[in-house]
Design a protein around this motif. Sequence first.
Motif, mmCIF file in Angstrom:
data_model
loop_
_atom_site.group_PDB
_atom_site.id
_atom_site.type_symbol
_atom_site.label_atom_id
_atom_site.label_comp_id
_atom_site.label_asym_id
_atom_site.label_seq_id
_atom_site.Cartn_x
_atom_site.Cartn_y
_atom_site.Cartn_z
ATOM 1 N N LEU A 185 0.820 -1.172 -0.046
ATOM 2 C CA LEU A 185 -0.097 0.097 -0.005
ATOM 3 C C LEU A 185 0.900 1.257 -0.020
ATOM 4 N N SER A 186 1.910 1.118 0.833
ATOM 5 C CA SER A 186 2.879 2.497 0.937
ATOM 6 C C SER A 186 3.511 2.728 -0.210
ATOM 7 N N ALA A 187 4.085 1.551 -0.897
ATOM 8 C CA ALA A 187 4.775 1.655 -2.290
ATOM 9 C C ALA A 187 3.936 2.152 -3.264
ATOM 10 N N VAL A 188 2.664 1.683 -3.449
ATOM 11 C CA VAL A 188 1.762 2.238 -4.493
ATOM 12 C C VAL A 188 1.343 3.534 -4.404
ATOM 13 N N LYS A 189 1.024 3.940 -3.248
ATOM 14 C CA LYS A 189 0.604 5.240 -2.824
ATOM 15 C C LYS A 189 1.747 6.181 -3.502
ATOM 16 N N ASN A 190 3.076 6.016 -2.697
ATOM 17 C CA ASN A 190 4.163 6.530 -3.309
ATOM 18 C C ASN A 190 4.427 6.552 -4.644
ATOM 19 N N TYR A 191 4.280 5.446 -5.518
ATOM 20 C CA TYR A 191 4.443 5.567 -6.879
ATOM 21 C C TYR A 191 3.406 6.515 -7.485
ATOM 22 N N VAL A 192 2.096 6.435 -7.263
ATOM 23 C CA VAL A 192 1.025 7.115 -7.912
ATOM 24 C C VAL A 192 1.400 8.710 -7.558
ATOM 25 N N ALA A 193 1.743 8.895 -6.216
ATOM 26 C CA ALA A 193 1.862 10.512 -6.124
ATOM 27 C C ALA A 193 3.218 10.838 -6.968
ATOM 28 N N SER A 194 4.372 9.996 -7.184
ATOM 29 C CA SER A 194 5.544 10.360 -7.767
ATOM 30 C C SER A 194 5.209 10.643 -9.383
ATOM 31 N N THR A 195 3.877 10.177 -9.786
ATOM 32 C CA THR A 195 3.730 10.323 -11.244
ATOM 33 C C THR A 195 3.248 11.899 -11.453
ATOM 34 N N GLY A 196 2.873 12.475 -10.638
ATOM 35 C CA GLY A 196 2.522 14.047 -10.669
ATOM 36 C C GLY A 196 1.096 14.060 -11.414
ATOM 37 N N LEU A 254 0.107 12.136 -13.693
ATOM 38 C CA LEU A 254 0.014 11.481 -14.909
ATOM 39 C C LEU A 254 -0.938 10.147 -15.112
ATOM 40 N N ARG A 255 -1.513 9.703 -16.059
ATOM 41 C CA ARG A 255 -2.198 8.393 -16.281
ATOM 42 C C ARG A 255 -1.430 7.357 -15.675
ATOM 43 N N VAL A 256 -1.762 6.398 -14.696
ATOM 44 C CA VAL A 256 -0.932 5.628 -14.307
ATOM 45 C C VAL A 256 -1.878 4.090 -14.980
ATOM 46 N N THR A 257 -0.720 3.317 -15.743
ATOM 47 C CA THR A 257 -1.208 2.095 -16.217
ATOM 48 C C THR A 257 -0.384 0.999 -15.882
ATOM 49 N N GLY A 258 -1.041 -0.378 -15.981
ATOM 50 C CA GLY A 258 0.092 -1.455 -15.803
ATOM 51 C C GLY A 258 0.305 -1.788 -14.358
ATOM 52 N N LEU A 259 -0.201 -1.046 -13.628
ATOM 53 C CA LEU A 259 0.098 -1.249 -12.042
ATOM 54 C C LEU A 259 0.040 -2.665 -11.463
ATOM 55 N N TYR A 260 -0.964 -3.300 -11.889
ATOM 56 C CA TYR A 260 -1.077 -4.778 -11.300
ATOM 57 C C TYR A 260 0.132 -5.457 -11.504
ATOM 58 N N SER A 261 0.680 -5.638 -12.901
ATOM 59 C CA SER A 261 1.671 -6.317 -13.390
ATOM 60 C C SER A 261 3.047 -5.671 -12.796
ATOM 61 N N LEU A 262 3.127 -4.736 -12.577
ATOM 62 C CA LEU A 262 4.353 -3.805 -11.871
ATOM 63 C C LEU A 262 4.358 -4.344 -10.575
ATOM 64 N N VAL A 263 3.395 -4.375 -9.868
ATOM 65 C CA VAL A 263 3.590 -4.556 -8.343
ATOM 66 C C VAL A 263 3.725 -6.076 -8.101
ATOM 67 N N TRP A 264 2.737 -6.796 -8.889
ATOM 68 C CA TRP A 264 2.862 -8.300 -8.926
ATOM 69 C C TRP A 264 4.076 -8.948 -9.080
ATOM 70 N N ASP A 265 4.641 -8.436 -10.186
ATOM 71 C CA ASP A 265 5.958 -9.074 -10.835
ATOM 72 C C ASP A 265 7.125 -8.828 -9.837
ATOM 73 N N GLY A 266 7.008 -7.646 -9.219
ATOM 74 C CA GLY A 266 8.106 -7.305 -8.028
ATOM 75 C C GLY A 266 7.944 -8.186 -6.781
ATOM 76 N N ILE A 267 6.652 -8.298 -6.304
ATOM 77 C CA ILE A 267 6.458 -9.291 -5.257
ATOM 78 C C ILE A 267 6.824 -10.426 -5.622
#
Length: 95
Positions: free
Chosen positions: A14-25, A27-40
């Motif tokens: 949750l913390s990582a996703v919030k920080n990532y979304v906030a850092s995009t300024g 911008l439209r966020v896409t592919g978040l599920y794959s990004l998070v799941w692959d990393g985990i």
Amino acid sequence: MKEQLRKSVSKDVLSAVKNYVASTGGLRVTGLYSLVWDGIEYELIDAVLIHTRGNQSKAARMLGKEALILTYKTAEMFDYLFKYAEVSTYSFDCC
């Protein structure tokens, strides 16, 4: 113990996703599920393989997956690492 792990992972994701979304300024966020799941997934497999000293059968049992699936995922991990690694040449000391 399992519940503590689940809560810890949930909090970190949750913390990582919030920080990532906030850092995009905004911008439209896409592919978040794959990004998070692959990393985990890759980190989890790596940690279990280290714990089992590379024994894929034991690692598969720990993960509750078939050994063939783990072999496939491990191959995916290496492809990903070689594709995105900062260093493109590796030297393996063997034998």
